[in-house]
Design a protein around this motif. Structure first.
Motif, PDB file in Angstrom:
ATOM      1  N   GLU A 299     -13.257  16.813  -0.217  1.00 42.52           N
ATOM      2  CA  GLU A 299     -13.390  15.370  -0.151  1.00 42.52           C
ATOM      3  C   GLU A 299     -11.999  14.740  -0.263  1.00 42.52           C
ATOM      4  O   GLU A 299     -11.247  15.045  -1.195  1.00 42.52           O
ATOM      5  N   ASN A 340     -12.523   5.417   8.163  1.00 43.17           N
ATOM      6  CA  ASN A 340     -13.950   5.429   8.516  1.00 43.17           C
ATOM      7  C   ASN A 340     -14.320   4.514   9.663  1.00 43.17           C
ATOM      8  O   ASN A 340     -15.430   4.612  10.191  1.00 43.17           O
ATOM      9  N   ASN A 361     -14.888  10.113   6.933  1.00 48.54           N
ATOM     10  CA  ASN A 361     -15.949  10.044   5.923  1.00 48.54           C
ATOM     11  C   ASN A 361     -15.375   9.886   4.510  1.00 48.54           C
ATOM     12  O   ASN A 361     -15.763  10.590   3.571  1.00 48.54           O
ATOM     13  N   LYS A 363     -15.060   8.591   0.931  1.00 42.67           N
ATOM     14  CA  LYS A 363     -16.051   8.106  -0.031  1.00 42.67           C
ATOM     15  C   LYS A 363     -15.415   7.543  -1.300  1.00 42.67           C
ATOM     16  O   LYS A 363     -16.034   6.740  -1.985  1.00 42.67           O
ATOM     17  N   ASP A 396     -20.373   0.911  -0.582  1.00 40.61           N
ATOM     18  CA  ASP A 396     -20.656   2.319  -0.869  1.00 40.61           C
ATOM     19  C   ASP A 396     -19.416   3.123  -1.250  1.00 40.61           C
ATOM     20  O   ASP A 396     -19.535   4.290  -1.644  1.00 40.61           O
ATOM     21  N   ILE A 397     -18.241   2.538  -1.112  1.00 43.67           N
ATOM     22  CA  ILE A 397     -17.025   3.251  -1.521  1.00 43.67           C
ATOM     23  C   ILE A 397     -16.996   3.349  -3.043  1.00 43.67           C
ATOM     24  O   ILE A 397     -17.200   2.373  -3.755  1.00 43.67           O
ATOM     25  N   GLU A 398     -16.735   4.552  -3.546  1.00 49.18           N
ATOM     26  CA  GLU A 398     -16.702   4.775  -4.990  1.00 49.18           C
ATOM     27  C   GLU A 398     -15.254   4.712  -5.489  1.00 49.18           C
ATOM     28  O   GLU A 398     -14.358   5.334  -4.907  1.00 49.18           O
TER      29      GLU A 398
END
Length: 648
Positions: A299, A340, A361, A363, A396-398
């Motif tokens: 990731e 993204n 992708n 995150k 939705d991005i952490e």
């Protein structure tokens, strides 16, 4: 010793718990993972040094660094000219004139070029030659000049504009620390960029042996680009991701924050080297970091500046109410679009143009490196501003927060109080808190249960940790302490989301900080005992942690049991000198009948040594390495070892 495994388990919060942290320190990027062999290839180097007062850092252009006339000195002239260069962001080029066909120039190439017999190498040279026609000859010789490993003649035609010359050659011999030479015929040629890359560089970017060492750890994530380098010694020196994307030769070079890092060695009385010419070409930039993550199955976890320079170095920061601060927030939003976004967006289009049409992708994003709140530094308010803006557009991005530079001071307590309070009203406020600790091996043994009592409301990212022995060597003592501590991380997998040691790389004779994960020179790389510990835990993480007990284990035995649903991974760290016999491993089943795992068919991966001071030495046979074997019924676990038993 007998190990009893219960039927109670904890699912891992993250299947990718153990990962890597990359920072361009110790020549980890240029001169390291980035496979470029030429130093100062675009005549853009700066020399940097710290002044006598806080916030006082000085730089000057040194476009000549690494370049020297070769051959008859009085028959050649080398000039470095500002203006009309290949790229406005890097304003210098080299004008080279010869009055004979026997003169040219060389490049320092760190410690000299290293070529392997039979291996191929790619050349890229940007030139401008309105009055010169003929050839250039590229030669690579051994350091003493007795062996010519490669010689390539490149025909060129007159051209008043910059033109890219691309060619390749195969080495006839193996040389180490050799001399890279370009010879000219009589006349003048302007050089804007000179590059030499091994043809086997992964994706045309990453040095193959270093990439493979990273990939073998099965990293769950890659945190980048730092570290203090994110913040910069001053804000003008911070890591701006937009400077690192686009065509390679159009990227804006920067001096490295670690160039001014002059610290005392951990050998008493000696002063550490510092490297005033340590620069960043950004050939390894954000696009390449995303690509590296993808190639390793990790990731991507970028960390961004919040407009505060390194708090250890300076008090410089942008005002939170200023236009400049808004630009920092916009830069974060643009990064998400770059990673993204659709190819119809500005930054998504650039990503596609660079060769990656599909999303990376992304995150996670780290907000700040290890900033902390003070009377004058309002980091926590800045985090809130970033969180609000990012989650408004990208819910939705952490986001990863930070607890500061340690886990023992008021800085740490203040940060955790803030995040714990905010998470009550906004569950998405932070996805994890980044904690850093560089401590003595004893501390790691004493804090194996550190996370047992942590609240489960906010996960933890153990973003930078390492055991520092007396002389901060990469020895077995440090590796065992980290392994023991990591059994505690696995036990607390319901709160530990990510974990990574630091730093990752160090080039031999070019280090500002140690211990380090992997050492290398121009053609050789070396895995440390710490590396092998991380490889064991990264490869055999499992998906669930299993509660267990170890009978008659002793004070210096530390265990962890995980499973992937098919296999049990039983980790045993024996930090003592004496061997311990593992008699059996029992598993409790739902019907309360205990069954014994068959040790005599278990696969064992083991790291061991004879002394806590054992180290691996670059270019020599490893003293500490992994060995694979099949267990016997009664297994003897040697002292000073880390073992993983894989059994059903």
């Amino acid at each position: 010793m007998k190990i009893s495994i219960s039927k109670n388990s904890k699912p891992f919060i993250s299947k990718k718990m153990f990962g890597l942290f990359f920072e361009d320190i110790n020549y980890a990027a240029d001169g390291g993972l980035y496979a470029e062999m030429i130093e100062n290839r675009q005549f853009a180097f700066r020399r940097s040094w710290a002044g006598s007062t806080a916030n006082d850092y000085k730089t000057e252009y040194t476009p000549d660094y690494g370049w020297k006339i070769y051959g008859q000195q009085d028959c050649a002239e080398m000039e470095f000219i500002k203006g009309c260069s290949l790229c406005d962001k890097n304003p210098h080029y080299m004008k080279f004139t010869t009055n004979t066909g026997n003169a040219g120039f060389t490049n320092k190439a760190y410690d000299g070029v290293c070529l392997r017999s039979g291996a191929s190498y790619n050349l890229k040279i940007w030139i401008r030659n309105p009055k010169y026609e003929g050839s250039l000859t590229v030669i690579c010789k051994s350091s003493d000049g007795t062996i010519t490993a490669a010689q390539k003649e490149i025909k060129i035609e007159k051209n008043k504009n910059w033109q890219l010359i691309e060619d390749s050659f195969t080495a006839d011999s193996t040389i180490k620390n050799g001399t890279f030479i370009i010879l000219q015929n009589k006349g003048t040629v302007d050089y804007g960029y000179i590059s030499l890359m091994p043809a086997d560089a992964v994706a045309g970017v990453f040095r193959k042996d270093l990439f493979e060492l990273l990939k073998e750890t099965r990293p769950g994530f890659l945190r980048f680009p730092g570290g203090c380098i994110v913040e910069g010694a001053v804000l003008s020196n911070r890591y701006n991701w937009k400077d690192t994307v686009g065509e390679n030769w159009k990227r804006h070079w920067n001096w490295n924050r670690w160039a001014t890092h002059n610290i005392y060695m951990w050998t008493p009385g000696k002063l550490a080297k510092y490297f005033p010419y340590y620069n960043q070409s950004y050939g390894l930039g954000f696009y390449e970091y995303f690509l590296l993550s993808e190639l390793m199955g990790a990731e991507p976890l970028p960390v961004l500046s919040v407009g505060i320079a390194c708090q250890f170095q300076t008090s410089e920061m942008v005002d939170i109410k200023s236009r400049e601060f808004k630009d920092y927030i916009q830069s974060a939003l643009d990064l998400i679009e770059f990673a993204n976004g659709s190819t119809k967006t500005k930054w998504g289009k650039l990503r596609a143009k660079m060769g990656h049409e599909n999303s990376f992708n992304l995150k996670f994003i780290g907000i700040g490196n290890e900033q902390w709140q003070t009377d004058k530094v309002n980091f926590l308010e800045r985090y809130k501003a970033f969180e609000k803006a990012i989650h408004k557009k990208y819910p939705d991005i952490e986001l990863i927060g930070t607890a500061g530079p340690d886990v023992t001071s008021e800085k740490y307590t203040t940060a955790w109080n803030f995040f714990n309070n905010e998470i009550k009203a906004n569950k998405k406020f932070t996805a994890a808190i980044d904690e850093h600790y560089y401590m003595k091996p004893e501390w790691f043994y004493e804090h194996i249960h550190m996370y047992d009592s942590y609240s489960r409301d906010i996960p933890v990212f153990a973003g930078e940790y390492a055991a520092h022995t007396e002389h901060r060597e990469n020895n077995l003592e440090a590796a065992l302490a980290e392994a023991a501590f990591m059994t505690g991380l696995e036990k607390n997998c319901d709160v530990i989301r990510f974990a990574s040691v630091a730093p990752l790389f160090a080039r031999y004779n070019y280090a500002q900080w140690w211990p380090d994960f992997i050492w290398f020179d121009g053609d050789t790389s070396m895995a440390t005992p710490d590396y092998y510990v991380q490889k064991l835990f990264g490869k055999y993480t499992g998906t669930s942690y299993i509660e267990h007990s170890a009978e008659n284990a002793g004070d210096k035995i530390f265990t962890s049991v995980t499973t992937d649903g098919n296999n049990y991974f039983v980790k045993v760290v024996n930090a003592g000198d004496n061997p311990v016999e593992l008699e059996s491993i029992h598993v409790d089943s739902d019907d309360s009948i205990s069954r014994e795992l068959l040790l005599d068919s278990a696969k064992v991966i083991q790291l061991s040594g004879k002394s806590l001071s054992d180290v691996n030495v670059i270019g020599k046979e490893e003293n500490v390495k992994l060995e694979e074997m099949t267990a016997s019924k009664n297994v003897v676990i040697p002292g000073l070892s880390v073992s993983v038993f894989i059994c059903r």
